[in-house]
Design an enzyme around this catalytic site. Structure first.
Site, short mmCIF file in Angstrom:
data_model
loop_
_atom_site.label_atom_id
_atom_site.label_comp_id
_atom_site.label_asym_id
_atom_site.label_seq_id
_atom_site.Cartn_x
_atom_site.Cartn_y
_atom_site.Cartn_z
N ARG A 1 33.92 29.85 36.11
CA ARG A 1 33.78 29.47 37.53
C ARG A 1 32.40 28.88 37.77
O ARG A 1 32.25 27.83 38.39
CB ARG A 1 34.01 30.69 38.43
CG ARG A 1 35.49 31.04 38.53
CD ARG A 1 35.77 32.18 39.48
NE ARG A 1 37.21 32.32 39.69
CZ ARG A 1 37.83 33.48 39.83
NH1 ARG A 1 37.16 34.63 39.79
NH2 ARG A 1 39.13 33.51 40.02
N VAL B 1 49.44 36.67 36.50
CA VAL B 1 48.47 36.56 35.40
C VAL B 1 49.19 36.75 34.05
O VAL B 1 48.95 36.00 33.10
CB VAL B 1 47.32 37.60 35.55
CG1 VAL B 1 46.38 37.51 34.35
CG2 VAL B 1 46.56 37.38 36.85
N ARG C 1 39.87 50.89 49.20
CA ARG C 1 39.50 50.52 47.83
C ARG C 1 39.77 51.70 46.90
O ARG C 1 40.19 51.54 45.77
CB ARG C 1 38.01 50.12 47.82
CG ARG C 1 37.66 49.13 46.77
CD ARG C 1 36.18 48.84 46.74
NE ARG C 1 35.54 49.59 45.69
CZ ARG C 1 35.01 50.81 45.82
NH1 ARG C 1 35.03 51.42 46.97
NH2 ARG C 1 34.45 51.40 44.80
N GLY D 1 52.83 43.70 32.19
CA GLY D 1 52.74 43.14 33.54
C GLY D 1 53.09 41.67 33.42
O GLY D 1 52.31 40.90 32.85
N VAL E 1 42.93 43.33 31.79
CA VAL E 1 42.70 42.31 32.81
C VAL E 1 42.86 42.90 34.22
O VAL E 1 42.39 42.34 35.20
CB VAL E 1 43.68 41.11 32.60
CG1 VAL E 1 43.40 39.98 33.57
CG2 VAL E 1 43.59 40.58 31.17
N ASP F 1 34.20 34.62 35.08
CA ASP F 1 33.06 34.39 35.97
C ASP F 1 32.21 33.22 35.45
O ASP F 1 31.73 32.41 36.22
CB ASP F 1 32.21 35.67 36.08
CG ASP F 1 33.04 36.83 36.63
OD1 ASP F 1 33.95 36.57 37.44
OD2 ASP F 1 32.79 37.99 36.25
N HIS G 1 32.40 42.99 37.19
CA HIS G 1 33.25 41.93 37.73
C HIS G 1 33.46 42.20 39.22
O HIS G 1 34.45 42.78 39.62
CB HIS G 1 34.57 41.93 36.97
CG HIS G 1 35.49 40.82 37.39
ND1 HIS G 1 35.10 39.51 37.43
CD2 HIS G 1 36.79 40.84 37.78
CE1 HIS G 1 36.13 38.77 37.84
NE2 HIS G 1 37.15 39.56 38.06
N ASN H 1 45.93 52.04 40.73
CA ASN H 1 45.87 51.25 39.50
C ASN H 1 45.46 52.10 38.30
O ASN H 1 45.91 51.86 37.18
CB ASN H 1 44.95 50.04 39.67
CG ASN H 1 45.67 48.88 40.32
OD1 ASN H 1 46.88 48.93 40.54
ND2 ASN H 1 44.95 47.82 40.65
#
Ligand code: APR
Length: 311
Positions: free
Chosen positions: A152, A14, A89, A10, A119, A149, A176, A96
């Site tokens: 942040r 990211v 969702r 990918g 990721v 997390d 997460h 995915n």
């Protein structure tokens, strides 16, 4: 000494930022793989061409063909879709899951001795799926979330106190997502617990901002999600593995026993080194922290049941 090789699957925001940071830190050779024709090749060449000025060397290549990942020490999986209007969702989860399963099968085929750092979101579920589909030992499959997390949380605390972010150490456990569990008791400014420095109501607000950290960026960007901090977190984990740093950090890891958690991937403190997840660190959680973690685990267990695992 032979340079290490890391493949990033990918080559979007990211993935490409991860490749750039890996280059800038002179950590390894990098292969970028994406399904979009020419795109990973173009980004890898662009990164290579920045080297003469940015001062890094090594090999940076892009490919649409998974044979390019052969011999990788570690594979970073960032492939996936962002949620589009009209998608539930569950739709996103299954889409995915399909992408990540396909990517994992290619990894098993071309780089069977590698480690996998996931990721792609929803993170804890995609990491579990990768582990199942790969059949790799769980210490070689882990996900990046807790570092992000935690950084942040650390950033918000440093901003609040007006201190250097390098002096703030913090820990965020759990899944997460909205149910993540920032741990102020285990968060310090140069060894001083943050609970001594920030009043409870203010601290609660910073913890909530941390839980909403991803959404805050999405709301500002409008067209995508965060990538600088996610890529930086990913590279810290890659560095820990490639250089056997034995970092004590939070990661999405397979747990079956510790913390009373059974057969799942979730964010816990671990020692990360050359063998991958070398140990889950068991903290003496108090009742509130423990119930937060169990609640988060319950949510992930439920969604895991919805996930169609075609291992
Ligand atoms: N194989 C390889 N690459 C794929 C595949 C696949 N089967 N399917 C999609 N991709 C690629 C896309 O072509 C795209 O270039 O994955 C890339 C995803 O990049 P972006 O859309 O820019 O998404 P990004 O912001 O990088 O996020 C990637 O990381 O943090 C998580 O939630 C985020 O799940 C998301 C992932």
């Amino acid at each position: 000494m032979k340079r290490k090789k890391v493949s990033v699957i990918g080559a979007g925001n990211v993935g490409a930022t991860t490749a750039l940071y890996l280059a800038e830190d002179n950590l390894c050779d990098v292969v970028l793989v994406d399904i979009l024709e020419g795109m990973p090749q173009g980004k890898a060449l662009d990164i290579a061409e920045a080297g003469p000025i940015r001062g890094y060397k090594g090999s940076f290549t892009g490919s649409n063909d998974y044979s390019a990942i052969a011999g990788s020490d570690l594979i970073v999986v960032t492939a996936g879709l962002a949620r589009k209007p009209g998608m539930t969702r569950e739709d996103l989860l299954n889409k995915n899951a399909e992408i990540v399963s396909g990517v994992t099968r290619e990894i098993v085929k071309h780089a069977p001795g590698s480690m996998i750092l996931v990721v792609s979101n929803p993170l804890d579920l995609m990491t579990y799926l990768t582990w199942k589909v790969s059949g790799f030992p769980s210490e070689r499959v882990f996900g990046q979330a807790g570092v992000l997390d935690s950084i942040r949380f650390r950033t918000f605390i440093a901003m609040e106190l007006g201190v250097s972010v390098s002096d703030v150490q913090g820990l965020v456990l759990g899944g997460h997502g909205d149910s993540m569990v920032p741990l102020p008791r285990f968060t310090t400014v140069s060894g001083v617990p943050v609970t001594e420095l920030i009043p409870p109501d203010k601290l609660a607000a910073l913890m909530q901002r941390t839980r909403d950290g991803g959404a805050e960026i999405v709301k500002l960007l409008k067209t995508g999600s965060a990538y600088y901090a996610p890529a930086a977190s990913t590279v810290q984990m890659v560095d820990a593995v490639l250089n056997d740093h034995k970092r004590v950090i939070a990661a999405s890891v397979y747990v079956n026993g510790p913390y009373g958690l059974k057969d799942m991937y979730i964010g816990l403190p671990v020692i990360l080194g050359a063998r991958g997840v070398e140990k889950i660190v068991e903290l003496p959680l108090n009742a509130e922290e423990s119930s937060g973690l169990m609640k988060s685990a319950g949510i992930y267990k439920e969604t895991l049941a919805e996930l169609k695992v075609n291992a």
